[in-house]
Design a protein around this motif. Structure first.
Motif, short mmCIF file in Angstrom:
data_model
loop_
_atom_site.label_atom_id
_atom_site.label_comp_id
_atom_site.label_asym_id
_atom_site.label_seq_id
_atom_site.Cartn_x
_atom_site.Cartn_y
_atom_site.Cartn_z
N TYR A 159 39.74 36.33 34.01
CA TYR A 159 40.12 36.93 35.11
C TYR A 159 40.31 35.94 36.48
CZ TYR A 159 39.16 40.97 32.25
OH TYR A 159 39.31 41.82 31.23
N ASN A 176 40.77 36.33 39.80
CA ASN A 176 40.36 36.52 40.89
C ASN A 176 38.60 36.57 40.78
OD1 ASN A 176 42.57 36.80 42.22
ND2 ASN A 176 42.89 38.79 41.02
N ASP A 181 38.50 42.71 41.00
CA ASP A 181 39.75 41.88 40.63
C ASP A 181 40.78 42.47 41.45
OD1 ASP A 181 40.87 39.97 38.88
OD2 ASP A 181 41.38 41.33 37.45
N ARG A 221 40.84 41.53 45.16
CA ARG A 221 41.11 40.15 45.38
C ARG A 221 42.40 39.88 45.29
NH1 ARG A 221 35.63 37.36 42.85
NH2 ARG A 221 34.02 38.31 44.22
N ASP A 222 43.29 40.45 44.96
CA ASP A 222 44.71 40.33 44.53
C ASP A 222 45.56 40.42 45.59
OD1 ASP A 222 46.12 39.56 41.59
OD2 ASP A 222 47.34 40.32 43.01
N ARG A 223 46.20 39.25 46.44
CA ARG A 223 46.86 39.66 47.05
C ARG A 223 48.32 40.14 47.02
NH1 ARG A 223 46.16 33.36 49.36
NH2 ARG A 223 44.08 33.66 49.86
N ARG A 224 48.82 39.96 45.75
CA ARG A 224 50.03 40.59 45.53
C ARG A 224 49.92 42.36 45.60
NH1 ARG A 224 50.36 37.98 39.76
NH2 ARG A 224 48.27 38.22 39.97
N SER A 245 46.65 46.53 37.70
CA SER A 245 45.28 46.13 37.05
C SER A 245 45.64 45.78 35.43
CB SER A 245 44.40 47.30 37.24
OG SER A 245 43.15 47.12 36.50
N MET A 258 47.77 42.82 35.33
CA MET A 258 46.90 41.45 35.70
C MET A 258 46.30 40.98 34.23
SD MET A 258 45.91 42.46 39.56
CE MET A 258 44.36 42.06 39.48
N SER A 260 47.21 37.40 33.26
CA SER A 260 46.25 36.17 32.97
C SER A 260 45.54 36.40 31.61
CB SER A 260 45.03 36.51 33.93
OG SER A 260 44.49 37.84 34.04
#
Lengths: 246, 386
Positions: free
Chosen positions: A88, A90, B14, B17-20, B186, B189, B193
């Motif tokens: 993850y 972040n 998660d 903290r994600d700017r997108r 979510s 992501m 990743s």
């Protein structure tokens, strides 16, 4: 009882048959290697064993549990490292290890703190563990993921191309860690690779898979002797040719 | 500590903290004005009738009625929109004082936006007539619904509804829009990743994975909504239209049916977004797909607010859309048909069960490993959001 028992395993993607009836057994505590070129069916086999997708035909058992009917039980015993895995981005490395330790502790009753501390030790990332994962290099991410896979001390670790895309130093370090960990903790490891030298170094026994069929299986020594070869690479080439050209 | 809590905490961390995900914050700011823009632009799309009570019967009152008819307004005794021309109207115009007309609107139910829209068209024409004869001509509105009388202009009716009895469903709907974006992101992501494969082999149930993502997305949306509420609160304080103009009373049972229906629709939107985003390759594709899901469920709301009729095959199609079901439950409850209202809720429960089952099946079947949706050609949706 074998840790893995696979019989007549078949899997297709549309009209393409990735596995054409493979069978093999793996003993508890051993490091078993599935070797073969890209597209041979290694990753498909590992995904089925990791309960990610069901097979079309055949039977697969992990520690005596059927991987379809008893998938939740199998997931408590295994730990899987996919070929192109990530963490993850972040979260920090530390947060990621804690998340996995919490899940396994919740499911298996193992000591969370113990797993977490082992993860920190296996990762060997020092203070970088407090940085977010997206700042890690490929090698650092792979070390973190390997630590995550092994820290839960599974009955069976399934590692798909554990050193894929890594430089010599990182690859060497990871191979050493896997071998040492398996010996120390008695963890069974199923590893796939197209790097024959890596497998020769790591594995107690290997199976050569080619076009969805297991063409040979045995210890590296036995296979080298049978094919009068100097290394597994030569064994692989000769065994594959035998299948291709009859 | 339960697996659901562990999953929820990880996912929330998660997402936050994600700017997108800022694109998800921008979406309602565009979507809501767009919705009201569509409503505004559809003024002339409906056939309008008006009942006229001419207490003046003078030259100007007759001219006004003729003007309305010339502009396509049908004078009909059974129309729910009544134009009351007071006695002395023509004299007032001749003496250049400010005559006042009353437009009385009788709504069949609180969501009878078609009639509200008709009243707005009549008002527009009255003002046009006034600009040619007497600019100080005024119109006063009385909107009657279920025994309540509102002294608001038609264009303010929807906002007065949303500030009053429909506030709870509205909040749920706004949260649903944010949350469906968050849940899609979510999941995407995880794919982007390359963590999804690992997650699916961890000792955690598929249901906890799905619910962990749903709940963390709701938590994220509530946070965003709180910040929106603060800015909206400041806006309404400064707005000249925030003055009190009466309140609408809707009995508890229809409201309860509407709120439960909206909540079920909310969960359905999240589950659908999660399901389709499982097949996307990245966050942008997932946001595009989630945008489409929102549009599909928003169609009935847009149609309803625009005042368009719901007849013919198009009407049947809109009414079978789960997005219409909360409205159906509400209208049935207003009409006292609680059996039908309950049926509407059961319809939504069945949709939820079906999509949840489908999502669990997708996780279990392994199709995630082989099937992909290339949402590249839907990137325009993201660009609009940006």
């Amino acid at each position: 009882m074998p840790i893995i028992e696979v019989s007549n395993l078949e899997k297709s993607y549309g009209s393409l048959w990735a596995l054409k009836g493979i069978s093999f057994q793996m003993k508890e505590g051993e490091i078993f290697g599935l070797i073969g070129p890209n597209g041979a069916g290694k990753s498909t086999t590992l995904k089925i064993l990791a309960t990610l997708m069901p097979q079309d035909r055949g039977r697969v058992e992990v520690a005596g549990y059927d991987i379809i009917r008893e998938a939740p039980k199998v997931r408590k015993l295994i730990s899987y490292l996919p070929e192109e895995a990530g963490a993850y981005r972040n979260l920090t490395g530390r947060e990621y290890l804690r998340f996995v330790a919490e899940l396994y502790a919740n499911a298996t009753g193992k000591d969370e703190k113990e797993m977490f501390e082992l993860g920190i030790e296996l990762a060997g990332l020092g203070t970088r563990l407090d940085d977010k994962v997206f700042t890690y290099s490929k090698g650092m991410t792979r070390k973190l993921l390997l630590a995550r896979t092994l820290m839960v001390v599974p009955k069976l670790a399934i590692l798909d191309e554990p050193t894929s895309g890594l430089d010599v130093m990182n690859a060497y370090e990871i191979r050493e860690r896997i071998k040492e960990f398996s010996r120390e903790r008695g963890v069974s490891v199923l590893v796939s690779s197209h790097n024959m030298l890596e497998v020769e170094f790591l594995c107690d026994r290997v199976a050569i898979i080619h076009r969805g069929i297991i063409v040979e299986a045995g210890t590296p020594g036995e296979l080298k002797e049978k094919y009068n070869a100097e290394n597994l690479e030569e064994v692989f080439v000769r065994a594959s040719r035998r299948v291709s050209y009859g | 500590m339960g697996e659901l809590w562990i999953m929820f905490r990880k996912d929330l961390m998660d997402i936050l903290r994600d700017r997108r995900l800022l694109t998800a914050v921008v979406l309602p700011l565009i979507l809501i004005p767009l919705l009201f823009g569509i409503i505004g632009s559809s003024n002339h799309s409906t056939s309008v009738s008006v009942r006229v009570i001419d207490n003046d019967n003078g030259e100007y009152s007759r001219t006004l009625v003729a003007f309305l008819q010339k502009n396509g307004i049908e004078v009909n005794e059974s129309s729910p929109v009544t134009l009351i021309i007071p006695a002395g109207f023509s004299k007032a115009i001749e003496s250049s004082t400010s005559p006042e007309l009353i437009i009385q609107v009788d709504l069949s139910n609180p969501l009878d936006f078609k009639t509200v829209r008709s009243a707005e068209v009549v008002k527009g024409l009255v003002l046009r007539f006034g600009s040619g004869v007497l600019p100080s001509l005024k119109s006063k509105f009385k909107i009657e619904v279920g025994g309540s009388v509102l002294n608001v202009e038609p264009s303010r009716y929807i906002s007065s509804l949303l500030r009053g009895p429909l506030a709870v469903p509205l909040v749920l709907f706004v949260v649903a829009i944010y949350a469906s974006q968050a849940v899609a992101a979510s999941v995407a992501m995880e794919k982007e990743s390359r963590t999804l494969e690992t997650l699916l082999t961890l000792p955690i149930s598929r249901r906890s994975i799905i619910l962990g993502k749903i709940f963390s997305s709701i938590a994220f949306s509530v946070l965003v909504l709180a910040s929106l509420a603060v800015s909206f609160g400041v806006f309404t304080r400064l707005s000249p239209y925030s003055r009190n103009s009466g309140s609408l009373f809707v009995s508890l049972a229809p409201l309860l049916f509407f709120s439960v229906g909206t909540f079920l629709l909310f969960i359905l939107m999240l589950l659908t977004s999660l399901l389709v985003s499982l097949f996307t390759l990245d966050v942008r594709s997932a946001l595009s797909i989630a945008g489409l899901v929102e549009v599909v469920y928003l169609i009935p709301v847009i149609v309803l607010f625009s005042g368009a009729g719901l007849s013919g095959p198009w009407g049947i199609l809109v009414k079978t859309d789960p997005g219409y079901t909360p409205v159906q439950a509400f209208l049935s409850a207003v009409a006292g048909d609680y059996f039908m209202a309950l049926g509407a809720l059961v319809y939504l429960v069945l949709w939820n069960a079906m999509v949840l089952k489908l999502a669990v099946w997708v996780f279990d079947s392994g199709v995630l490993m082989t099937k992909r949706i290339d949402a590249g050609h839907l990137r325009w949706l993201v660009r609009i959001k940006m």
